[in-house]
Write a protein that holds these residues in place. Structure first.
Motif, PDB file in Angstrom:
ATOM      1  N   VAL A   7       0.851  -1.184   0.000  1.00 55.89           N
ATOM      2  CA  VAL A   7       0.000   0.000   0.000  1.00 55.89           C
ATOM      3  C   VAL A   7       0.891   1.239   0.000  1.00 55.89           C
ATOM      4  O   VAL A   7       1.744   1.405   0.874  1.00 55.89           O
ATOM      5  N   GLU A   8       0.691   2.084  -0.987  1.00 59.04           N
ATOM      6  CA  GLU A   8       1.450   3.338  -1.094  1.00 59.04           C
ATOM      7  C   GLU A   8       0.532   4.500  -0.760  1.00 59.04           C
ATOM      8  O   GLU A   8      -0.569   4.619  -1.316  1.00 59.04           O
ATOM      9  N   VAL A   9       0.951   5.357   0.144  1.00 62.20           N
ATOM     10  CA  VAL A   9       0.204   6.570   0.449  1.00 62.20           C
ATOM     11  C   VAL A   9       0.636   7.638  -0.556  1.00 62.20           C
ATOM     12  O   VAL A   9       1.774   8.116  -0.513  1.00 62.20           O
ATOM     13  N   VAL A  10      -0.250   7.977  -1.458  1.00 64.08           N
ATOM     14  CA  VAL A  10       0.071   8.969  -2.490  1.00 64.08           C
ATOM     15  C   VAL A  10       0.003  10.369  -1.912  1.00 64.08           C
ATOM     16  O   VAL A  10       0.904  11.194  -2.098  1.00 64.08           O
ATOM     17  N   VAL A  11      -1.081  10.673  -1.229  1.00 68.32           N
ATOM     18  CA  VAL A  11      -1.239  11.953  -0.548  1.00 68.32           C
ATOM     19  C   VAL A  11      -2.213  11.743   0.600  1.00 68.32           C
ATOM     20  O   VAL A  11      -3.144  10.939   0.495  1.00 68.32           O
ATOM     21  N   ALA A  12      -1.995  12.439   1.695  1.00 68.11           N
ATOM     22  CA  ALA A  12      -2.893  12.306   2.843  1.00 68.11           C
ATOM     23  C   ALA A  12      -2.843  13.569   3.688  1.00 68.11           C
ATOM     24  O   ALA A  12      -1.768  14.061   4.035  1.00 68.11           O
TER      25      ALA A  12
END
Length: 251
Positions: A7-12
């Motif tokens: 799982v990659e967090v692209v933007v948060a």
């Protein structure tokens, strides 16, 4: 046990988050209206958009689009002149399409925009975020954006990181939550923000006379309005090539 994709967090940040799991992007947004706008805009836009896989509020699942972006704000830009022109042609195709009924981010009235700019400029100076002369100069430049415009179908957040190309062909435009009726030159300014050297190539593909003073005005206006928000949400507008450097370039 089946292998689990990383799982990659692209933007948060506090308003929304985007995760990538393999070839699927999961967009989580607390504001359902933004997701509604995104789904509607992608269904209407006459340009390549991501495939919607499923939707279960507050989550929207979309497929990854092929190709690569032209870069990002604050980083080196990629792509050939033909690629930038192809992006300009796709933007023109979008702007020529019948606009949605909804007013997007690019559709604020001149009165509303002027009030936002004045309030934000006052805060930037009062809080010591930026020097007063830098803010004042860019507020004057931004004045050229406060003029009548014909409503167009605008993306509303057309950063270069949101436009994908394979070679010199546009394969997808992503992140439509701010789309709606608006000022076409806002999109062009957002797309070329921090990459002024590619403006002529984009306009060659766009194929229409454009008031460059208004493009410059939107560079200033967009940057002034973004600096504090970005800093408060974990981004760095002071990084090389980003919003503060854009404001300094107007000096």
């Amino acid at each position: 046990m089946d292998e689990v994709e990383e799982v990659e967090v692209v933007v948060a940040h506090a308003e929304r988050a985007t995760l990538r799991v393999g070839g699927v992007f999961l967009k989580v947004d607390a504001d359902r209206a933004r997701t509604d706008a995104e789904v509607e805009a992608m269904s209407l836009a006459p340009v390549p958009t991501p495939e919607i896989l499923w939707r279960k509020p507050p989550v929207l699942a979309i497929a990854a689009v092929p190709g690569a972006t032209l870069g990002r704000l604050g980083g080196a830009a990629a792509g050939s002149p033909a690629g930038w022109a192809a992006a300009g042609a796709a933007i023109r195709k979008l702007h020529d399409a019948p606009p949605p009924a909804r007013t997007g981010r690019a559709g604020r009235s001149s009165a509303v925009l002027a009030a936002e700019l004045d309030a934000e400029c006052a805060l930037l100076v009062a809080e010591g975020v930026l020097p007063a002369d830098l803010v004042a100069r860019n507020r004057r430049v931004a004045e050229a954006a406060l003029r009548p415009w014909t409503p167009a179908f605008t993306h509303g957040d057309l950063q270069i990181a949101h436009v994908f190309l394979d070679g010199d062909q546009v394969t997808g435009i992503i992140d439509w939550s701010e789309a709606g009726r608006g000022d076409a030159l806002y999109d062009l300014a957002t797309f070329t923000l921090g990459h002024e050297e590619h403006l002529d190539e984009v306009l060659a593909g766009y194929g229409a006379d454009v008031d460059l003073d208004v493009i410059h005005a939107w560079w200033s206006a967009r940057s002034l309005l973004a600096v504090r928000w970005l800093a408060e949400h974990g981004f760095d507008p002071f990084a090389p090539g980003c919003e503060v450097d854009v404001l300094r370039s107007r000096m």
